[in-house]
Design an enzyme around this catalytic site. Sequence first.
Site, short mmCIF file in Angstrom:
data_model
loop_
_atom_site.label_atom_id
_atom_site.label_comp_id
_atom_site.label_asym_id
_atom_site.label_seq_id
_atom_site.Cartn_x
_atom_site.Cartn_y
_atom_site.Cartn_z
CG ASP A 1 6.17 -6.58 -13.70
OD1 ASP A 1 5.17 -5.84 -13.73
OD2 ASP A 1 6.25 -7.58 -12.96
CG HIS B 1 -6.72 -8.68 -12.60
ND1 HIS B 1 -6.30 -9.99 -12.64
CD2 HIS B 1 -6.47 -8.25 -11.33
CE1 HIS B 1 -5.84 -10.35 -11.46
NE2 HIS B 1 -5.91 -9.30 -10.65
CB ALA C 1 7.48 -4.97 -1.85
CB SER D 1 13.13 -7.04 -6.93
OG SER D 1 12.42 -8.22 -6.63
CG LEU E 1 7.21 -2.36 -5.08
CD1 LEU E 1 7.88 -1.41 -4.10
CD2 LEU E 1 5.96 -1.71 -5.66
#
Length: 392
Positions: A174, A36, A125, A129, A127
């Site tokens: 990401d 955050h 999850a 994708s 992570l």
Amino acid sequence: MSIQELSAAFIEKYGASGLEEKVFYAPGRVNLIGEHLDYNGGYVLPAALEFGTTLIVRPRGDGKVTFASTNFPYEFSTDYTDIGREKTGEWVDYPIGVMTELKKKGHPVSQGYDLLFHGDIPNGAGLSSSASIEVVTAFAFLTLEGGDTDTVEIALLSQRAENQYVGVNSGIMDQFAVANGRQDHAILLMCDTLEYNLVPFITGSYKLVIGNTNKRRGLVDSKYNERRQQCDEALAALREAIPSLGYLAQLKPDEFKRHANRITDETVRRRARHVVEENQRVLDSVQVLNNNNLKQFGQFMNDSHASLRDLYEVSCLELDVMVEEAQRISGTLGSRMTGAGFGGCTVSLVHEDDIERFIAEVGKAYTERTALTGEFYVCGIGNGVRELKGVK
């Protein structure tokens, strides 16, 4: 699934051809510490994982672009001139969104292709994708169509595809980690400026264990907006004393202590304290990792979780239980929630000799205390997006 098995699946689906297949790969990612902080002007410390998305691509002569995946039953085919004309609401919107952004940038798909995606990132999850699919598609088609494969630009283009085409308002972390990761390194990233440094993350006999709580994250959007509003309130109050303050994370902890009483709402003050202290933890983590002090980094992970639980209040029972049980295992250096919170995953740094025990005991206690079944993935830190050459 090995590359050879995936190649065999590709031939079974699309048939043999005289044209060359090319293979590309992009990893998933985990944020090691710094939660955050992206919207508060702070640093994050993500890393690329050793599992990800493989894409096999082969040109075809009829102008069709065909999408298939080993993970999802939905398949899609369209003429290359019609890419992006309409959304499907399916997984293919991620690669199609990337192709649409490539076209805007002057790199349209110029012919037909067959595509087969295979992901070994656990779906849902947290992570990344989706970022992995986007980045591998961008890198593949810039390579195939003769474009510049600058990985920072690929990350930005992939983020735009997710924001504008798919309609998910994700940040840059990401895609950036997936595109720019390096084996045995984390990335110290300032999300606003994209200033970044590679930080050694040599874990030796320790491994990362990702724990999936399998708790659906139903509160994320509303609580995320509430936390942002509270951070804006704190910033406005602190600016009365420090007019030049641009972001909460620009404050050092001692500066914050001097001016914290400007924030009259105790809850808002706690939110701001998390941001200031978490950003300092990220910077301190870089120092200890540069000295290969994994034990101290593990303590920072524990401290981060406590702050997210008690000050920022974005954890939940399931995350807390998984972290508590992880921290009971003697070989665990540190454990924390990772991601937006209210469910999702934990990340723990665990000695390889204790991993079997970790998975068995944490899994058993987690189910007993929550009635949910956790999943655990053992992984190392891998490289970012690339073409896999000479794999056949």
